[in-house]
Design a protein around this motif. Structure first.
Motif, PDB file in Angstrom:
ATOM      1  N   ASP A 109      45.821  42.162  53.635  1.00  0.00           N
ATOM      2  CA  ASP A 109      45.789  43.599  53.359  1.00  0.00           C
ATOM      3  C   ASP A 109      46.949  44.034  52.470  1.00  0.00           C
ATOM      4  O   ASP A 109      46.780  44.873  51.586  1.00  0.00           O
ATOM      5  CB  ASP A 109      45.830  44.392  54.667  1.00  0.00           C
ATOM      6  N   ARG A 110      48.120  43.471  52.708  1.00  0.00           N
ATOM      7  CA  ARG A 110      49.328  43.950  52.030  1.00  0.00           C
ATOM      8  C   ARG A 110      49.695  43.192  50.758  1.00  0.00           C
ATOM      9  O   ARG A 110      50.312  43.759  49.855  1.00  0.00           O
ATOM     10  CB  ARG A 110      50.531  43.852  52.975  1.00  0.00           C
ATOM     11  N   GLU A 111      49.394  41.911  50.737  1.00  0.00           N
ATOM     12  CA  GLU A 111      50.007  41.065  49.711  1.00  0.00           C
ATOM     13  C   GLU A 111      49.035  40.392  48.755  1.00  0.00           C
ATOM     14  O   GLU A 111      49.474  39.648  47.875  1.00  0.00           O
ATOM     15  CB  GLU A 111      50.860  39.967  50.384  1.00  0.00           C
ATOM     16  N   LEU A 112      47.727  40.619  48.897  1.00  0.00           N
ATOM     17  CA  LEU A 112      46.767  39.926  48.034  1.00  0.00           C
ATOM     18  C   LEU A 112      47.070  40.147  46.558  1.00  0.00           C
ATOM     19  O   LEU A 112      46.949  39.228  45.741  1.00  0.00           O
ATOM     20  CB  LEU A 112      45.344  40.377  48.361  1.00  0.00           C
ATOM     21  N   ASP A 113      47.485  41.343  46.206  1.00  0.00           N
ATOM     22  CA  ASP A 113      47.745  41.650  44.796  1.00  0.00           C
ATOM     23  C   ASP A 113      48.947  40.904  44.233  1.00  0.00           C
ATOM     24  O   ASP A 113      49.159  40.893  43.014  1.00  0.00           O
ATOM     25  CB  ASP A 113      47.942  43.157  44.608  1.00  0.00           C
ATOM     26  N   ARG A 114      49.740  40.269  45.085  1.00  0.00           N
ATOM     27  CA  ARG A 114      50.903  39.511  44.606  1.00  0.00           C
ATOM     28  C   ARG A 114      50.515  38.111  44.114  1.00  0.00           C
ATOM     29  O   ARG A 114      51.317  37.442  43.465  1.00  0.00           O
ATOM     30  CB  ARG A 114      51.952  39.375  45.703  1.00  0.00           C
ATOM     31  N   LEU A 115      49.297  37.680  44.429  1.00  0.00           N
ATOM     32  CA  LEU A 115      48.858  36.358  43.986  1.00  0.00           C
ATOM     33  C   LEU A 115      48.652  36.333  42.476  1.00  0.00           C
ATOM     34  O   LEU A 115      48.353  37.359  41.857  1.00  0.00           O
ATOM     35  CB  LEU A 115      47.539  35.978  44.663  1.00  0.00           C
ATOM     36  N   ARG A 116      48.788  35.153  41.903  1.00  0.00           N
ATOM     37  CA  ARG A 116      48.419  34.981  40.495  1.00  0.00           C
ATOM     38  C   ARG A 116      46.942  35.313  40.346  1.00  0.00           C
ATOM     39  O   ARG A 116      46.156  35.168  41.288  1.00  0.00           O
ATOM     40  CB  ARG A 116      48.656  33.536  40.055  1.00  0.00           C
ATOM     41  N   ASP A 117      46.539  35.728  39.151  1.00  0.00           N
ATOM     42  CA  ASP A 117      45.153  36.137  38.917  1.00  0.00           C
ATOM     43  C   ASP A 117      44.165  35.067  39.366  1.00  0.00           C
ATOM     44  O   ASP A 117      43.167  35.370  40.013  1.00  0.00           O
ATOM     45  CB  ASP A 117      44.925  36.455  37.436  1.00  0.00           C
ATOM     46  N   GLU A 118      44.453  33.807  39.020  1.00  0.00           N
ATOM     47  CA  GLU A 118      43.482  32.755  39.337  1.00  0.00           C
ATOM     48  C   GLU A 118      43.351  32.559  40.845  1.00  0.00           C
ATOM     49  O   GLU A 118      42.248  32.326  41.352  1.00  0.00           O
ATOM     50  CB  GLU A 118      43.856  31.445  38.658  1.00  0.00           C
ATOM     51  N   ASP A 119      44.458  32.685  41.586  1.00  0.00           N
ATOM     52  CA  ASP A 119      44.391  32.538  43.038  1.00  0.00           C
ATOM     53  C   ASP A 119      43.681  33.731  43.675  1.00  0.00           C
ATOM     54  O   ASP A 119      42.891  33.576  44.606  1.00  0.00           O
ATOM     55  CB  ASP A 119      45.801  32.394  43.628  1.00  0.00           C
ATOM     56  N   ARG A 120      43.974  34.922  43.163  1.00  0.00           N
ATOM     57  CA  ARG A 120      43.326  36.111  43.703  1.00  0.00           C
ATOM     58  C   ARG A 120      41.816  36.061  43.447  1.00  0.00           C
ATOM     59  O   ARG A 120      41.011  36.401  44.326  1.00  0.00           O
ATOM     60  CB  ARG A 120      43.934  37.375  43.083  1.00  0.00           C
ATOM     61  N   LYS A 121      41.420  35.616  42.267  1.00  0.00           N
ATOM     62  CA  LYS A 121      39.991  35.493  41.955  1.00  0.00           C
ATOM     63  C   LYS A 121      39.326  34.462  42.859  1.00  0.00           C
ATOM     64  O   LYS A 121      38.189  34.643  43.300  1.00  0.00           O
ATOM     65  CB  LYS A 121      39.797  35.111  40.485  1.00  0.00           C
ATOM     66  N   LEU A 122      40.042  33.369  43.147  1.00  0.00           N
ATOM     67  CA  LEU A 122      39.486  32.350  44.042  1.00  0.00           C
ATOM     68  C   LEU A 122      39.296  32.908  45.441  1.00  0.00           C
ATOM     69  O   LEU A 122      38.265  32.670  46.078  1.00  0.00           O
ATOM     70  CB  LEU A 122      40.410  31.124  44.068  1.00  0.00           C
ATOM     71  N   VAL A 123      40.280  33.657  45.939  1.00  0.00           N
ATOM     72  CA  VAL A 123      40.143  34.281  47.266  1.00  0.00           C
ATOM     73  C   VAL A 123      38.915  35.186  47.281  1.00  0.00           C
ATOM     74  O   VAL A 123      38.094  35.131  48.211  1.00  0.00           O
ATOM     75  CB  VAL A 123      41.414  35.075  47.639  1.00  0.00           C
ATOM     76  N   ARG A 124      38.762  36.014  46.271  1.00  0.00           N
ATOM     77  CA  ARG A 124      37.622  36.934  46.213  1.00  0.00           C
ATOM     78  C   ARG A 124      36.297  36.176  46.150  1.00  0.00           C
ATOM     79  O   ARG A 124      35.312  36.560  46.793  1.00  0.00           O
ATOM     80  CB  ARG A 124      37.747  37.858  44.997  1.00  0.00           C
ATOM     81  N   GLN A 125      36.260  35.102  45.387  1.00  0.00           N
ATOM     82  CA  GLN A 125      35.042  34.303  45.270  1.00  0.00           C
ATOM     83  C   GLN A 125      34.671  33.686  46.625  1.00  0.00           C
ATOM     84  O   GLN A 125      33.507  33.719  47.037  1.00  0.00           O
ATOM     85  CB  GLN A 125      35.255  33.204  44.231  1.00  0.00           C
ATOM     86  N   GLN A 127      35.547  34.759  49.543  1.00  0.00           N
ATOM     87  CA  GLN A 127      35.164  35.838  50.458  1.00  0.00           C
ATOM     88  C   GLN A 127      33.732  36.296  50.203  1.00  0.00           C
ATOM     89  O   GLN A 127      32.983  36.569  51.147  1.00  0.00           O
ATOM     90  CB  GLN A 127      36.135  37.015  50.310  1.00  0.00           C
ATOM     91  N   ARG A 128      33.346  36.393  48.935  1.00  0.00           N
ATOM     92  CA  ARG A 128      31.968  36.799  48.631  1.00  0.00           C
ATOM     93  C   ARG A 128      30.965  35.801  49.185  1.00  0.00           C
ATOM     94  O   ARG A 128      29.926  36.180  49.729  1.00  0.00           O
ATOM     95  CB  ARG A 128      31.785  36.959  47.114  1.00  0.00           C
ATOM     96  N   GLN A 129      31.286  34.515  49.060  1.00  0.00           N
ATOM     97  CA  GLN A 129      30.382  33.498  49.598  1.00  0.00           C
ATOM     98  C   GLN A 129      30.287  33.599  51.119  1.00  0.00           C
ATOM     99  O   GLN A 129      29.214  33.410  51.702  1.00  0.00           O
ATOM    100  CB  GLN A 129      30.869  32.105  49.187  1.00  0.00           C
ATOM    101  N   TYR A 130      31.404  33.899  51.754  1.00  0.00           N
ATOM    102  CA  TYR A 130      31.417  34.056  53.217  1.00  0.00           C
ATOM    103  C   TYR A 130      30.578  35.260  53.634  1.00  0.00           C
ATOM    104  O   TYR A 130      29.779  35.177  54.571  1.00  0.00           O
ATOM    105  CB  TYR A 130      32.867  34.205  53.681  1.00  0.00           C
ATOM    106  N   VAL A 131      30.735  36.359  52.920  1.00  0.00           N
ATOM    107  CA  VAL A 131      29.924  37.544  53.209  1.00  0.00           C
ATOM    108  C   VAL A 131      28.442  37.221  53.077  1.00  0.00           C
ATOM    109  O   VAL A 131      27.626  37.606  53.933  1.00  0.00           O
ATOM    110  CB  VAL A 131      30.308  38.707  52.264  1.00  0.00           C
TER     111      VAL A 131
END
Length: 199
Positions: A109-125, A127-131
């Motif tokens: 909730d607090r720190e996701l935006d601190r990740l590098r773009d590629e890591d943040r995109k991987l987390v989002r990807q 998460q979408r698959q999990y959803v």
């Protein structure tokens, strides 16, 4: 045959303590020396395991997203053919995560935006698959409900289950439910939310 869990590796110990400290005081409020002290090594000694705090944060957030997706896929395969059993298993797995990994929820909730773009995109990807795992199962159980409504319900249930960092614990405040009672409550609420999809 022994059923004892393997002792955590030093790397796992570091990640666990980093997650706890980051969640308590924020990413920028914690120094490498403090993380090292929490696991009994010098701050510079951490660099034998991680390039720095950024690398720890990335491994924590990418790692939990991978673990949720892998666990979800396993649960879907294990109970294949019985969507009700699959949904129950997915709910139980996410409740375990929500109760056992509260610092990671706070970190996300607090720190996701601190990740590098590629890591943040991987987390989002991930998460979408999990959803989508959940959406497919819920649509099998509620085939007449529009997909957008099902997806909204899945996100709402995640919001409910991921509220655990705000619940406190019986140890912190006598009178609050213990783990078993909290788990039971979350399970009933999650199932109730999906049951409510069909009037």
């Amino acid at each position: 045959m022994s059923t004892r869990a393997a002792a955590p590796t030093r790397r796992e110990q570091i990640l666990r303590e980093a997650a706890r400290l980051f969640a308590e005081r924020g990413f920028h409020g914690v120094g490498v020396d403090e993380i090292g002290a929490a696991v009994g090594i010098s701050g510079p000694g951490l660099y034998r395991h991680f390039a720095g705090k950024d690398a720890m944060l990335a491994e924590l957030l990418v790692g939990i997203s991978e673990r949720l997706l892998t666990g979800g896929r396993y649960r879907v395969a294990e109970a294949a053919g019985d969507p009700s059993a699959v949904l129950s298993s997915l709910i139980d797995g996410h409740i375990d995560f929500a109760l056992d990994d509260r610092p990671l929820i706070t970190l996300h909730d607090r720190e996701l935006d601190r990740l590098r773009d590629e890591d943040r995109k991987l987390v989002r990807q991930l998460q979408r698959q999990y959803v989508e795992l959940w959406v497919e199962v819920v649509r099998e159980l509620h085939p007449t409900v529009p997909g957008a409504e099902v997806r909204s319900a899945v996100h709402a249930v995640f919001g409910l289950l991921n509220s655990t960092p705000h619940l406190g614990s019986a140890a912190q405040a006598p009178g609050l439910p213990d783990r078993a009672a909290t788990e039971s409550l979350l399970r009933r609420l999650a199932h109730g939310a999906f049951t409510a999809l069909t009037p």
